[in-house]
Design a protein around this motif. Structure first.
Motif, short mmCIF file in Angstrom:
data_model
loop_
_atom_site.label_atom_id
_atom_site.label_comp_id
_atom_site.label_asym_id
_atom_site.label_seq_id
_atom_site.Cartn_x
_atom_site.Cartn_y
_atom_site.Cartn_z
N ILE A 109 87.45 47.93 2.01
CA ILE A 109 88.07 46.63 2.27
C ILE A 109 87.46 46.09 3.56
N TYR A 110 86.53 45.13 3.40
CA TYR A 110 85.79 44.58 4.53
C TYR A 110 86.06 43.08 4.60
N ASN A 111 86.65 42.65 5.71
CA ASN A 111 86.98 41.23 5.91
C ASN A 111 87.78 40.67 4.73
N GLU A 112 88.80 41.45 4.29
CA GLU A 112 89.69 41.05 3.20
C GLU A 112 88.94 40.84 1.88
N SER A 113 87.84 41.56 1.70
CA SER A 113 87.10 41.55 0.44
C SER A 113 86.95 42.99 -0.04
N LEU A 114 86.98 43.17 -1.36
CA LEU A 114 86.90 44.51 -1.95
C LEU A 114 85.47 44.81 -2.36
N PHE A 115 85.01 46.03 -2.06
CA PHE A 115 83.66 46.47 -2.40
C PHE A 115 83.71 47.90 -2.93
N MET A 164 86.08 42.16 -7.72
CA MET A 164 87.17 43.10 -7.99
C MET A 164 88.51 42.49 -7.58
N THR A 165 89.54 42.85 -8.32
CA THR A 165 90.89 42.35 -8.06
C THR A 165 91.87 43.50 -8.14
N ILE A 166 93.01 43.33 -7.49
CA ILE A 166 94.08 44.32 -7.50
C ILE A 166 95.07 43.93 -8.59
N VAL A 167 95.35 44.87 -9.49
CA VAL A 167 96.21 44.61 -10.65
C VAL A 167 97.36 45.60 -10.62
N GLU A 168 98.55 45.10 -10.94
CA GLU A 168 99.74 45.95 -11.02
C GLU A 168 100.21 46.03 -12.46
N ASN A 169 100.67 47.22 -12.84
CA ASN A 169 101.26 47.44 -14.16
C ASN A 169 102.36 48.49 -14.01
N PRO A 170 103.11 48.77 -15.07
CA PRO A 170 104.19 49.77 -14.93
C PRO A 170 103.71 51.14 -14.48
N GLN A 171 102.42 51.47 -14.73
CA GLN A 171 101.92 52.78 -14.32
C GLN A 171 101.54 52.83 -12.85
N GLY A 172 101.45 51.68 -12.17
CA GLY A 172 101.10 51.68 -10.76
C GLY A 172 100.12 50.57 -10.44
N VAL A 173 99.37 50.77 -9.36
CA VAL A 173 98.40 49.79 -8.88
C VAL A 173 97.00 50.34 -9.11
N ILE A 189 92.55 49.03 -9.20
CA ILE A 189 91.57 48.02 -8.83
C ILE A 189 90.71 47.73 -10.05
N LYS A 190 90.78 46.51 -10.55
CA LYS A 190 89.99 46.12 -11.71
C LYS A 190 88.54 45.88 -11.27
N GLY A 191 87.60 46.59 -11.91
CA GLY A 191 86.19 46.49 -11.57
C GLY A 191 85.68 47.62 -10.69
N LEU A 192 86.57 48.52 -10.25
CA LEU A 192 86.16 49.65 -9.42
C LEU A 192 85.71 50.80 -10.32
N GLY A 196 79.12 57.33 -0.71
CA GLY A 196 79.87 56.17 -0.25
C GLY A 196 79.82 56.00 1.26
N GLU A 197 79.77 57.11 2.00
CA GLU A 197 79.72 57.01 3.46
C GLU A 197 78.45 56.31 3.93
N THR A 198 77.35 56.55 3.23
CA THR A 198 76.09 55.89 3.63
C THR A 198 76.12 54.39 3.38
N ASN A 199 77.03 53.93 2.51
CA ASN A 199 77.11 52.50 2.20
C ASN A 199 78.15 51.77 3.04
N ARG A 200 78.87 52.48 3.90
CA ARG A 200 79.89 51.83 4.72
C ARG A 200 79.25 50.95 5.80
N ILE A 201 79.99 49.96 6.23
CA ILE A 201 79.52 49.04 7.26
C ILE A 201 80.00 49.54 8.62
N ILE A 202 79.07 49.76 9.53
CA ILE A 202 79.40 50.22 10.88
C ILE A 202 78.71 49.31 11.88
#
Length: 664
Positions: free
Chosen positions: A19-25, A41-50, A52-55, A73-79
């Protein structure tokens, strides 16, 4: 832990979200099996829980695979760096582990699911101390804002009187909605400074941790039901109940009763019984079970509807039916003198007498009947001519009014069978890597021959098998293209004939509207010529759809054959390059190690390095690491995954450098 539970089939999957600057990656989008996503990507809720659509979610079979995904994934993080931290993370990350445990017992349809969120929160920053500017300042603003919203959600969860929890204020709290309080376990690790100059940050972090302790959790086992296993269990239970019912029937001295759904033969037999019962030849229908009673009533309805249709068709052949509620038709009949003002037909005494009707258009004598007769005679003569040269009998001929009769012949079916065999042979026949026989090579010339001349020699000798397959695939491709062209021409001819038929049909409709229309219960009565045009148009549309489907199949086959031809061409050129280098550039004393059966395959190693194949320092270090690491066995998977990730990224950097140098 999975090995310690042999009674359950446990699967483990992982995902890595940033979650970088309120955007999902997706931090694992750089893997070859994922690729970049087009939709955000978007956050989706259903009876089974939360979720991330597209993850992307990846299956892992061992601990080392999970570590490899974590390091990827660590090598792709923004630092970024500021005055307080050289490698400051500029985003929040969530590494999620999904666990499913299915019982190996087929009768148990329940299975257990669990989700572990490992959250790495970016630390809050005081802008006066960090000295952030520009992009780093914007990132710090988003980080502090999301941490503030997280603290507000935690305070609301700790207050028992609060009804609304502000989870949707930011992406971080929304993604962690099912992991903050409620059905979960929570562990918070707080990182603090041990210096007096950072006392304010330390106290702030500890206050945040103390508020987190006020959140109440009620963890419970997440049990779900496997739909496939439930269906199998219900089918098994149904079979047992049928067996038990059969036992009760035999004990009650009943005849053998079938409780399965009725097939077409049984339905036809019931229809025959119903017809005989209505005709009076059958006194009664034997009752067997409830399913048979329902089918008897259903067949009564079918017979009744068929009789209604037959009566209506008989009336239409003899009379022109007029609806009494259709005042326009009644007024037209009255003007024609066929009905009086009281609604009685002319010549009908006391409401009972003869009925006045209009004969069908096909029964009228005239030129049209003669032309139709001549048309039928032409069809019969053409059919006899075709029958003289074709083995197909007259019963198999399908007459239609189309000028171009396009019916698939048996030869086209044979061609389709040949295509399937060609596909199988082309796709399953392995491409040879080496020549089938090791022939004695002629003496090497002092100077290498030109590549075009050497390529012709290669196609006739060592690459003859690949060249043969290449030519076969190319001939198949040309044949498919020819068939596609012929099919396109037939489709165009059918389309032109459809247009002509539509024009003739529109002309007949306009002529009918001018002469007057005959309706019955909202249904239009048309003459025979217009009916034949409608049938012809319907037949042409059917032929058009068939030919169009054949054209689509041919296009798919052409695409597949083109892929095979390109693959064979690439393989032929690659094998030629290997053969050319091996025959004219590699020293003869080293070619002994390149013979069949050796560990070195021609083309695997560049010519400049084919002599130096010794073990390098990296291999020695890896072997030393394998011998020393068993002192800490739990860390083997960690170090193996880390080394593989570093090797992968070093290789990618080297290849990028080679490409840039090649471009220059």
């Amino acid at each position: 832990m999975i090995e310690e539970r042999p009674t359950h089939a446990i699967t483990v999957r992982v995902s890595y979200l940033e979650i970088y600057n309120e955007s999902l990656f997706d931090l694992l989008s750089t893997l070859p099996c994922v690729g970049p996503s087009v939709t955000p990507m978007t956050i989706v809720e259903n009876p089974q829980g939360v979720f991330i659509k597209g993850l992307s979610v990846h299956l892992t079979s061992q601990e080392e695979d999970a570590f490899s995904l974590l390091f990827e994934g660590e090598t792709n993080r923004i630092i970024a760096s500021h005055t307080m931290n050289k490698n400051s993370s500029r985003s929040h990350c969530i590494f999620t582990i999904y666990v499913e445990a299915h019982s190996r017992t087929l009768s148990d349809e329940k299975y257990i699911t669990s989700k572990i969120n490992l959250v790495d929160l970016a630390g809050s920053e005081r802008l006066k101390k960090s000295g952030s500017e520009g992009r780093v300042l914007k990132e710090a603003t988003y980080i502090n804002k999301s941490l503030s919203f997280l603290e507000q959600a935690i305070i609301a969860l700790g207050d028992q009187k609060r009804d609304h929890i502000p989870f949707r204020q930011c992406k971080l709290t929304h993604a962690l909605k099912d992991s903050l309080g409620g059905n979960c376990n929570m562990v918070l690790l707080t990182n603090i400074y041990g210096e007096a100059s950072q006392l304010e940050e330390t106290l702030s972090s500890l206050r945040f941790a103390s508020r987190m302790k006020l959140v109440t959790t009620e963890p419970a086992i997440n049990e779900k039901y496997d739909a496939e296993r439930m269906v199998k269990n219900l089918e098994k239970e149904l079979a047992l109940l049928k067996q038990e019912l059969a036992i009760h029937d035999s004990l009650a001295n009943r005849t053998l009763v079938n409780y399965d759904p009725m097939d077409e033969i049984q339905i036809a037999e019931i229809n025959s019984q119903v017809r005989r019962y209505l005709e009076g030849t059958l006194d009664e229908i034997d009752i067997i079970n409830l399913r048979q009673i329902q089918e008897v009533f259903n067949q009564f309805r079918v017979v009744l509807s068929q009789q209604e249709q037959e009566v209506e068709l008989t009336l239409r052949r003899k009379y022109t039916l007029i609806d009494k509620n259709d005042f326009a038709a009644i007024s037209a009949v009255q003007k024609a003198g066929l009905m009086d003002v009281d609604g009685h037909l002319v010549g009908e005494p006391d409401g009972q007498g003869f009925g006045l009707g209009v004969t069908p258009f096909s029964a009228k004598p005239g030129k049209k009947a003669k032309s139709k007769k001549m048309f039928k005679e032409q069809l019969s003569t053409s059919a006899r001519k075709e029958g003289a040269s074709s083995p197909v009998g007259g019963k198999d001929l399908d007459f239609s009014t189309s000028k171009t009769q396009l019916t698939p012949s048996s030869k086209e079916g044979d061609v389709k069978d040949m295509l399937m065999r060609d596909r199988e042979t082309s796709s399953t026949e392995p491409l040879p890597l080496d020549s089938p026989k090791e022939e004695l090579r002629p003496p090497r010339p002092s100077t290498p021959p030109p590549k075009p001349v050497a390529f012709e020699d290669f196609k006739n000798e060592r690459g003859s098998e690949i060249n043969r397959i290449f030519k076969e695939n190319k001939s198949i491709l040309n044949e498919r293209r020819k068939r596609a062209s012929e099919t396109t021409q037939r489709i165009n001819a059918i389309k032109r004939e459809m247009d002509m038929t539509k024009e003739a049909l529109n002309f007949q409709k306009s002529l009918r509207e001018k002469q007057g229309e005959y309706e019955n219960k909202g249904l239009m009565i048309i003459d025979e010529e217009e009916f034949l045009l409608i049938l012809k148009l319907k037949d042409l549309k059917k032929q058009y759809r068939t030919e169009y489907q054949d054209l689509r199949d041919l296009k798919a086959e052409i695409q597949y054959c083109q892929h095979l031809v390109d693959q064979c061409r690439h393989r032929l050129l690659m094998e030629f390059d290997i053969w050319y280098n091996e025959s004219f550039f590699i020293p003869e004393d080293i070619q002994v190690s390149l013979k069949p059966g050796s560990s070195i395959r021609p083309g695997m190693v560049p010519i400049s390095r084919i002599v130096s194949l010794g073990e390098d320092d990296q291999d020695k270090f890896s072997q030393l690491q394998q011998t020393e690491l068993p002192e800490g066995p739990d860390s083997i998977s960690f170090y193996n995954a880390k080394v593989k990730t570093e090797q992968k990224h070093n290789y990618l950097k080297t290849m990028m450098g080679f490409q840039q140098a090649h471009r220059k």
